[in-house]
Motif scaffolding. Structure first.
Motif, short mmCIF file in Angstrom:
data_model
loop_
_atom_site.label_atom_id
_atom_site.label_comp_id
_atom_site.label_asym_id
_atom_site.label_seq_id
_atom_site.Cartn_x
_atom_site.Cartn_y
_atom_site.Cartn_z
N UNK A 16 0.81 -1.21 0.00
CA UNK A 16 0.00 0.00 0.00
C UNK A 16 0.85 1.26 0.00
N UNK A 17 2.16 1.11 -0.02
CA UNK A 17 3.02 2.29 0.00
C UNK A 17 2.78 3.17 -1.22
N UNK A 18 2.38 2.57 -2.33
CA UNK A 18 2.19 3.33 -3.56
C UNK A 18 0.98 4.26 -3.49
N UNK A 19 0.12 4.09 -2.50
CA UNK A 19 -1.05 4.98 -2.39
C UNK A 19 -1.00 5.83 -1.12
N UNK A 20 0.02 5.65 -0.29
CA UNK A 20 0.08 6.37 0.97
C UNK A 20 0.29 7.88 0.77
N UNK A 21 0.99 8.26 -0.27
CA UNK A 21 1.23 9.68 -0.50
C UNK A 21 -0.08 10.42 -0.74
N UNK A 23 -3.02 9.22 0.03
CA UNK A 23 -3.85 9.01 1.22
C UNK A 23 -3.46 9.99 2.32
N UNK A 24 -2.18 10.27 2.45
CA UNK A 24 -1.74 11.25 3.46
C UNK A 24 -2.22 12.65 3.10
N UNK A 25 -2.27 12.95 1.80
CA UNK A 25 -2.79 14.26 1.38
C UNK A 25 -4.24 14.41 1.80
N UNK A 26 -5.01 13.32 1.71
CA UNK A 26 -6.40 13.33 2.16
C UNK A 26 -6.45 13.45 3.68
N UNK A 27 -5.58 12.71 4.37
CA UNK A 27 -5.57 12.67 5.83
C UNK A 27 -5.34 14.05 6.43
N UNK A 28 -4.44 14.83 5.83
CA UNK A 28 -4.04 16.11 6.42
C UNK A 28 -4.63 17.33 5.70
N UNK A 29 -5.52 17.12 4.75
CA UNK A 29 -6.11 18.26 4.06
C UNK A 29 -6.83 19.16 5.06
N UNK A 30 -6.41 20.42 5.15
CA UNK A 30 -7.02 21.37 6.06
C UNK A 30 -6.51 21.30 7.49
N UNK A 31 -5.56 20.40 7.76
CA UNK A 31 -5.05 20.25 9.14
C UNK A 31 -4.47 21.56 9.66
N UNK A 32 -3.75 22.25 8.81
CA UNK A 32 -3.10 23.50 9.19
C UNK A 32 -2.93 24.32 7.92
N UNK A 33 -3.41 25.56 7.91
CA UNK A 33 -3.42 26.35 6.69
C UNK A 33 -2.48 27.55 6.81
N UNK A 283 1.38 15.64 -7.70
CA UNK A 283 2.28 16.07 -8.76
C UNK A 283 3.72 15.85 -8.36
N UNK A 284 4.51 15.30 -9.27
CA UNK A 284 5.91 15.00 -8.95
C UNK A 284 6.71 16.27 -8.68
N UNK A 285 6.21 17.43 -9.14
CA UNK A 285 6.91 18.68 -8.87
C UNK A 285 6.71 19.17 -7.45
N UNK A 286 5.71 18.62 -6.74
CA UNK A 286 5.42 19.06 -5.38
C UNK A 286 6.51 18.57 -4.44
N UNK A 287 7.13 19.53 -3.73
CA UNK A 287 8.25 19.18 -2.85
C UNK A 287 7.81 18.60 -1.52
N UNK A 288 6.55 18.78 -1.16
CA UNK A 288 6.07 18.27 0.12
C UNK A 288 4.69 18.79 0.43
N UNK A 289 4.10 18.29 1.50
CA UNK A 289 2.73 18.64 1.85
C UNK A 289 2.63 20.09 2.29
N UNK A 290 1.52 20.73 1.90
CA UNK A 290 1.20 22.09 2.36
C UNK A 290 -0.18 22.13 3.01
N UNK A 291 -0.87 20.97 3.03
CA UNK A 291 -2.16 20.80 3.70
C UNK A 291 -3.29 21.64 3.09
N UNK A 292 -3.11 22.12 1.88
CA UNK A 292 -4.16 22.89 1.21
C UNK A 292 -4.09 22.59 -0.27
N UNK A 293 -4.72 21.48 -0.67
CA UNK A 293 -4.63 21.04 -2.06
C UNK A 293 -5.46 21.88 -3.01
N UNK A 294 -6.25 22.82 -2.47
CA UNK A 294 -7.00 23.71 -3.36
C UNK A 294 -6.13 24.90 -3.78
#
Length: 515
Positions: A16-21, A23-33, A283-294
């Motif tokens: 499931x490692x191939x979908x964790x990235x 899934x983590x984006x869903x998990x933390x969406x809106x956590x901190x803006x 996106x492969x250009x994304x360097x890391x989570x920002x918790x705001x995918x919009x």
């Protein structure tokens, strides 16, 4: 992870490692803006998707609904060699709220809760953080229902706070409330396919009297990961013809299943609290989570770079994940930032790389450009679609970027012909979303709207701005200039209704450019 009881401990499923990235984006969406500071108003009242609130909550607690459920389709078990032992592994993931309370050590040895404690010039803040929880339920049989109660233990951890001399000046107390939930599965045959239903319900027993108590007893960012063995999942977005009717009978409640993993794979499903497309990717250009995918990574990164040192210090003290964001943005080189600037991908390229599949014709590409490999047939041809000229826009001889090009354009009085009717500012229309409509557009289907402007873009397209007649905030949207935009072929002209529209004076009718 705190073991969940009474479910027997199981090893999380491999693969499931191939979908964790995603899934983590869903998990933390809106956590901190942004601006990622505890003092920011948007972070004082945080809001996330997939919150399963306690079932017994007072109205004043504003708790969210306690459950979610999804239905997905599977191929018949007999269609694969492993069909006799077909099963689906279910993994539930969510965040458990953890209260981080900073306490100052008093002279008498007691501790006093404080919002902020400054130690050697560095702030230590009280804050509500989160702990990731992942509960693997093992293999779920497809021939009978299952019912699994889950318990995630609460607890309290104490961490001393010392200064540079090693003197204790306070402590951090982290508290978690016990969580209780239940996961149920059941199956049914539908047109030869297996319909699998997975539901998750919060079963917290105590009454939540206020908002803080409700969120502490909630499962936050809840979503499901399903992995099939001996069977295959069927896309609900693009089902094969023989599964179309069965797919249409699947019902979702606060959880939407999509195929996940590598494109073309059918062994994994992500049940997310937001509507995604099949095989979603970060996106492969994304360097890391920002918790705001919009938002756009580049914009948020540039905003972080404009923060003062004081603001960045507060963000770092707010949450370890905020610290990671600030440090990552500060360490970005010009080349790293340029990587975020944008990438034009060929929308007609074959996603599976099959050379037998011919690409669709790009109506905006120059005729001598091969959109598959960017070959050129003439020495003066652009070597990249990004260099191709857009469709012509009639500006009366003036360049499109010249202010004079706007002289013949008047959104407040221009009109567009729809079914032989001139539609302009003040006209009433009925909305029929059709052009790649998103979830919000679909909510407007059949609604009556008032046109606020008719606009043309530099590519020659026409866009109709409007507000919904029945929207209580329509006047406010109009005042702010925040409109919904639709293509002319998505609108049905309606006769004027007294008191709801105004007819513009002598509009200059503009025919829609078919491009």
């Amino acid at each position: 992870m705190t073991p969940a009881t009474p479910v027997s401990p199981v090893v999380p499923p491999v693969g499931l490692d191939h979908v964790r990235t995603i899934a983590d984006a869903v998990l933390y969406e809106g956590y901190l803006l942004y601006p990622y500071r505890a003092s920011s108003h948007k972070n004082r009242s945080r809001w996330q998707f997939g919150v399963l609130g306690p079932p017994d909550a007072s109205p004043g607690s504003f708790a969210e609904a306690p459950g979610m459920a999804m239905q997905c389709l599977l191929t018949p078990p007999g269609e694969t060699p492993e069909g006799a032992s077909a099963q689906v592994t279910v993994v539930l993931r969510f965040l458990q709220l953890q209260v981080r309370e900073v306490q100052k050590l008093e002279e008498d040895g007691s501790h006093t809760p404080v919002g902020e404690l400054t130690v050697d010039g560095v702030s230590v803040l009280s804050w509500d953080e989160a702990v990731e929880r992942e509960i693997a339920l093992g293999g779920v049989p497809l021939d009978r229902p299952t019912d699994r109660p889950l318990t995630v233990a609460g607890g309290e951890d104490i961490e001393p706070v010392t200064d540079a001399r090693g003197v204790t000046v306070g402590r951090i107390v982290r508290r978690r409330a016990e969580l209780a939930a239940r996961v149920r599965t059941e199956t049914a045959l539908d047109d030869g396919f297996v319909r699998l239903t997975v539901s998750v319900d919060n079963e917290h027993a105590a009454t939540a009297a206020d908002k803080d108590a409700a969120i502490r007893a909630s499962l936050i960012g809840s979503h499901l990961l399903l992995r099939a063995r001996g069977v295959r999942f069927v896309s609900l977005l693009e089902p094969p013809a023989e599964a179309s009717a069965a797919a249409g009978r699947c019902r979702q409640r606060r959880c939407w299943p999509v195929l996940a993993g590598a494109k073309g794979s059918t062994d994994t499903v992500l049940g997310a609290p937001i509507i995604l497309y099949d095989h979603p990717e970060v996106a492969e250009q994304s360097a890391g989570a920002l918790f705001d995918s919009t938002e756009i990574d580049e914009i948020l990164t540039l905003r972080v770079m404009t923060m003062t040192d004081v603001e960045k210090a507060e963000a770092r003290a707010t949450d370890p994940r905020a610290r990671e964001i600030i440090d990552r943005c500060d360490a970005m080189s010009p080349a790293d930032l340029q990587q975020l600037h944008g990438l034009l991908s060929d929308p007609h390229a074959d996603p599976y790389g099959d050379p037998r599949v011919e690409p669709l014709v790009d109506p905006y590409a120059a005729p001598h450009v091969d959109p598959r490999d960017r070959r050129v047939d003439a020495p003066d041809s652009p070597a990249d679609l990004r260099d191709a000229e857009p469709a012509p826009f009639d500006t009366g001889g003036a360049p499109w970027w010249d202010p004079a090009a706007d002289a013949a354009v008047s959104p407040g009085s221009d009109a567009v012909m729809i079914d032989g009717v001139a539609v302009a500012k003040g006209s009433l229309v009925r909305v029929h979303p059709s052009r790649r409509a998103d979830a919000q557009d679909l909510f407007f289907a059949g609604q009556v709207a008032r046109v606020t402007a008719v606009l043309s873009d530099v590519d020659g397209g026409v866009h109709v701005a409007l507000v919904l007649v029945d929207d209580p905030a329509a006047d406010m949207h109009d005042w702010y200039g925040r409109y919904f935009y639709f293509a002319p072929d998505e609108l049905e002209p309606l006769p004027d209704i007294p008191g709801t529209s105004g007819t513009p004076d002598s509009p200059e009718h503009r025919k829609e450019n078919p491009s």
